[in-house]
Scaffold this motif. Sequence first.
Motif, PDB file in Angstrom:
ATOM      1  N   SER A   1     -55.179  29.844  30.592  1.00 42.08           N
ATOM      2  CA  SER A   1     -56.212  30.786  30.172  1.00 42.08           C
ATOM      3  C   SER A   1     -56.146  32.057  31.016  1.00 42.08           C
ATOM      4  O   SER A   1     -55.605  32.068  32.118  1.00 42.08           O
ATOM      5  N   ILE A   2     -56.728  33.111  30.468  1.00 41.14           N
ATOM      6  CA  ILE A   2     -56.564  34.437  31.078  1.00 41.14           C
ATOM      7  C   ILE A   2     -57.435  34.594  32.318  1.00 41.14           C
ATOM      8  O   ILE A   2     -57.019  35.180  33.302  1.00 41.14           O
ATOM      9  N   VAL A   3     -58.625  34.044  32.283  1.00 42.49           N
ATOM     10  CA  VAL A   3     -59.546  34.277  33.398  1.00 42.49           C
ATOM     11  C   VAL A   3     -59.283  33.311  34.553  1.00 42.49           C
ATOM     12  O   VAL A   3     -59.149  33.732  35.698  1.00 42.49           O
ATOM     13  N   SER A   4     -59.160  32.006  34.258  1.00 42.75           N
ATOM     14  CA  SER A   4     -59.083  31.037  35.354  1.00 42.75           C
ATOM     15  C   SER A   4     -57.764  30.281  35.395  1.00 42.75           C
ATOM     16  O   SER A   4     -57.619  29.353  36.171  1.00 42.75           O
ATOM     17  N   ALA A   5     -56.807  30.682  34.560  1.00 40.04           N
ATOM     18  CA  ALA A   5     -55.492  30.035  34.526  1.00 40.04           C
ATOM     19  C   ALA A   5     -55.596  28.530  34.256  1.00 40.04           C
ATOM     20  O   ALA A   5     -54.767  27.744  34.710  1.00 40.04           O
TER      21      ALA A   5
ATOM     22  N   PRO B   1     -55.357  25.095  31.984  1.00 40.03           N
ATOM     23  CA  PRO B   1     -54.459  24.685  30.901  1.00 40.03           C
ATOM     24  C   PRO B   1     -55.200  24.599  29.566  1.00 40.03           C
ATOM     25  O   PRO B   1     -56.343  24.152  29.512  1.00 40.03           O
ATOM     26  N   ARG B   2     -54.528  25.038  28.505  1.00 38.12           N
ATOM     27  CA  ARG B   2     -55.139  24.997  27.174  1.00 38.12           C
ATOM     28  C   ARG B   2     -54.116  24.519  26.143  1.00 38.12           C
ATOM     29  O   ARG B   2     -52.905  24.634  26.353  1.00 38.12           O
ATOM     30  N   ALA B   3     -54.632  24.004  25.041  1.00 42.19           N
ATOM     31  CA  ALA B   3     -53.797  23.492  23.954  1.00 42.19           C
ATOM     32  C   ALA B   3     -54.549  23.741  22.646  1.00 42.19           C
ATOM     33  O   ALA B   3     -55.733  24.076  22.673  1.00 42.19           O
TER      34      ALA B   3
ATOM     35  N   GLU C   1     -56.358  29.234  20.847  1.00 42.34           N
ATOM     36  CA  GLU C   1     -56.008  28.421  22.016  1.00 42.34           C
ATOM     37  C   GLU C   1     -54.522  28.069  22.029  1.00 42.34           C
ATOM     38  O   GLU C   1     -53.987  27.661  23.033  1.00 42.34           O
TER      39      GLU C   1
ATOM     40  N   GLU D   1     -48.363  32.302  29.821  1.00 40.58           N
ATOM     41  CA  GLU D   1     -49.092  32.266  31.095  1.00 40.58           C
ATOM     42  C   GLU D   1     -50.068  33.436  31.135  1.00 40.58           C
ATOM     43  O   GLU D   1     -49.664  34.581  31.300  1.00 40.58           O
ATOM     44  N   GLY D   2     -51.345  33.154  30.972  1.00 37.78           N
ATOM     45  CA  GLY D   2     -52.347  34.222  31.018  1.00 37.78           C
ATOM     46  C   GLY D   2     -52.170  35.217  29.884  1.00 37.78           C
ATOM     47  O   GLY D   2     -51.783  34.847  28.774  1.00 37.78           O
ATOM     48  N   SER D   3     -52.408  36.480  30.196  1.00 34.04           N
ATOM     49  CA  SER D   3     -52.354  37.489  29.143  1.00 34.04           C
ATOM     50  C   SER D   3     -50.920  37.877  28.826  1.00 34.04           C
ATOM     51  O   SER D   3     -50.006  37.621  29.593  1.00 34.04           O
TER      52      SER D   3
END
Lengths: 111, 386, 461
Positions: free
Chosen positions: A50-54, A56-58, A68, A96-98
């Motif tokens: 994720s962009i703000v807190s890094a 993990p997302r799926a 997502e 990875e992030g943005s």
Amino acid sequence: MATEPYFVIPAKPGSSTVTITFEGRKIVVPAGISVAAALLAGGVGVFRTSIVSAAPRAPFCMMGVCFECLVEIDGISGRQSCMVPVTDGMAIRRQEGSSALDVSEGAKDDV
Amino acid sequence: MQRTDMYTHREKRLTIVGGGLLGAAIGYGAAKAGAEVTILDQGDNALRASRGNFGLVWVHGKGTTMPPYVDWTLQGLRLWPEFQEELLNRTGVDSGLENPGGFWLGFSEAEVEKRATALEGINKNGTKVPFEILDRSDLRNYLPGIGDAVVGGSFCPLDGHANPLMLLRALHMGLNQLGARVVNGVTVTDIQHDAPDGRFVAVADDGTRWSGDRIVLAAGLGNASLASHLDIHAPVLPTRGQVLITERLQPFLHYPTNKCRQTKEGSVQLGSTAEDTGVDDGTTSDKIEWLVRRGVETFPALADAKLVRAWGALRPLTPDGYPIYQESERFPGGYVVSSHSGVTLAASHAELLGPWVSGLTQTPPEFTSFRGERFLDTDSSFSNGY
Amino acid sequence: MTSETADLVVIGAGPAGLAAACEARELGMSVVVLDEQTAPGGQIYRNIESVTDDRQDVLGPDYVAGQELAAAFRRSGAEHCGGATVWNLTTDGVVDYIADGPKTVSGKYVLLASGAMERPFPIKGWTLPGVMGAGAAQVLLKGAGAVPAGPVTMVGSGPLLYLLAWQYMRAGVRIAVVVDTTPMTNYLRAVPKLPGALAGWPDLSKGLKLLGALRKGGVKVYRDAREVAIEGRDAAQAVTFRHRGGRIELPARLVLLHQGVVPNVQLSMSTGLDHSWDAAQHCWTPVTDEWGRMATSSLYVAGDSRGISGALASAVQGRLAALSIGQQLEKLSDLQTRAAPLRRQLKRYMAIRPFLDTLYCPREIHRVPTDDDVMVCRCEEVTAGQIRGYVKLGCLGPNQTKAFGRCGMGPCQGRFCGVTVTELIAKERKVDCAEVGHYRIRPPIKPILLRDLSAPKDEEP
């Protein structure tokens, strides 16, 4: 890096397949399915951080709504893997992030 | 500004109509100076210029036709860093100020030449606003990835940018911590004087009454009709600006430019249009496409970025584009303030106008330039710079 | 600019859009159907034209019924534009979209049939890998034939969850557990609606059959579960919930969440036309007349994007909207006669809704998180506690909280936090959701690449 797959796609005799890579690892999947489905069945647990807190997302919605499932596909980051069908030789990387833009000399001329 | 001593024993209740960047900054400064501040703000769907602000903290190119405005803006820039620090320490909210210098970008030689002449004009009696005219290859040293459509530009080391929304939130948190009252969902339609319940009474459309010893009209477009209640001429008209906002991107643009800037969060803003569309703050596909094309011409790599939002907002502009800061002569203690530079001038609005509207300082002499009566001069014609 | 015109432009190729297109073609209108997917069917009939026989068997007869509609649509002569991303829409019927570059089509009328999306399920851990919507899992089943690799934990309430469980059973998937969050009190509340629902007996009995099959299949079901949370650091590891006064924790690697669907109103809201808060379905719906027309605009809405009604009712709504448009365009003179049988059908299909809405009304704690740390905005990672903080600062509605805290500014454009934020603010302010309002939706309606908008256009002559 591969985890136990969350989903399986039962093989059908005679159906066509394509080969894609995720972070360089080869995955053979049925033709015509979405990149997200292919990765979920191919042992990919984390699609992006994720962009703000890094974190993990799926994929969450699989219908183009939640964003997502973003990954980098063939060098273009931020693509919705649930909306893109697999093609043979497709190279996919974790997002990875943005997204990053390429502003180096020479990159600008291809537009 | 000089401090007067008239304040200690009376007139501490200050009503501010409008809780945007202007009203909130003035209220914040006034509350710090000891006033009992009540801010009356509209609801969730009000016409809010502060939400559409492009976020530049900017001087170069401003004030070509009004030298006192150049000085006022320079003063605003000088006060910003300390103001940002103070606001951050008080609220923990970062307004995002960065001032690495800013670029104006031109798409034709003629445009750049015109620009150079205008900037030289500002400095004709000695350098006030330092600037440099740059060609494309100079620009590329600072702005890698800039497109071939950009032929040149100007740079001013004083300029920068901030986050308008975080600034607004910081101001509101600051107001909250200073004990100021912010009342949302109030649409003021009338100002009464010396009513039984107060010297100035703001009357809302639902009949509620808000009394105070002093009043500031910082109601953006609303000032056009409200200011007459203080016998002040404030012909504020809407000019629509559409801006575009991309997804968050890794940092690539390290300086703000007049057409495009990357926020600390990573999203890129592309702006902006100037349209005379009345009170319609919508967006249109032709302008969105125009802004996209111009953005991609400016930075071709933006072609690979995703547009997430288009935004339309109405700039509350006076006919010459410069502010109105005026105390009513007929109703002392009543003030009208109109400015569309709510970010650039935030520190001045807080630190200088806050005490002024609280009656703690005298009207600075240069404010004679910012009186609304200037628009009554039938021999003058005005252009707001848009 | 590439620009064309049509009597009717339909956005969305699900049941409502397909049926409307067929009806409009029968009335002699020119019809263009824009859809984000490449093939018709929408979410409910996804992949309907190319689904294999064995998968048909798993998905069941209600799904297969979509084949007839898709085939009729193919025969209708309507122009189908798949893979189209609509990004802007005006009240007088101009639609901007991307399909191999920027394009515009003007409809004398436009029918919005953008369907539904799963209701957000904002609980602790819902952003972890290994957690997804049951609807998402069903998309995987329809689109790729993918089924869970290991035992699956299904959490929530509502027909789609039970249907998927039934489909999984037929596919031989092991369901570890169903954590049913339907409040017991809902059953009592729903009872008075039963007589009305009996008019929709086929639907009702189908639902009962599904539940019966689960029970017979030996699936462990926890009823009346509440305060669900998902535990895990980098991926789901366990699901916890309160059950009969105690807290239960079960290991869970793949958790499918579902608590109903809500209208996808992004398109209709972007027009600025009125929407109202549906207190029964806890969602926003566009304000329309009986035919689905929004105010006096060129826009009609049909199907789930007008209010959740299901596939069959959606198709009928689509036909009714097409008839009304046909009358506006003077393609027919006997509107009421033609509409009467459709209205009767619609009434029958809708008969079960009040019962379903009451029975499967999701718990407040699963809609409006009380835990401050629960992520409300998945994109910008804004928590329930932060939203409440902005309300304390004076924010009255979601546009103000968005400005203060970026909630709703990410790529999903507020789709996944919209209803949650409205309900959170309403509860905190102790006012109705209608008073709180909703996000002001601005174009682009979906994020689009700048490349696609800046592409060279064919100039108009």
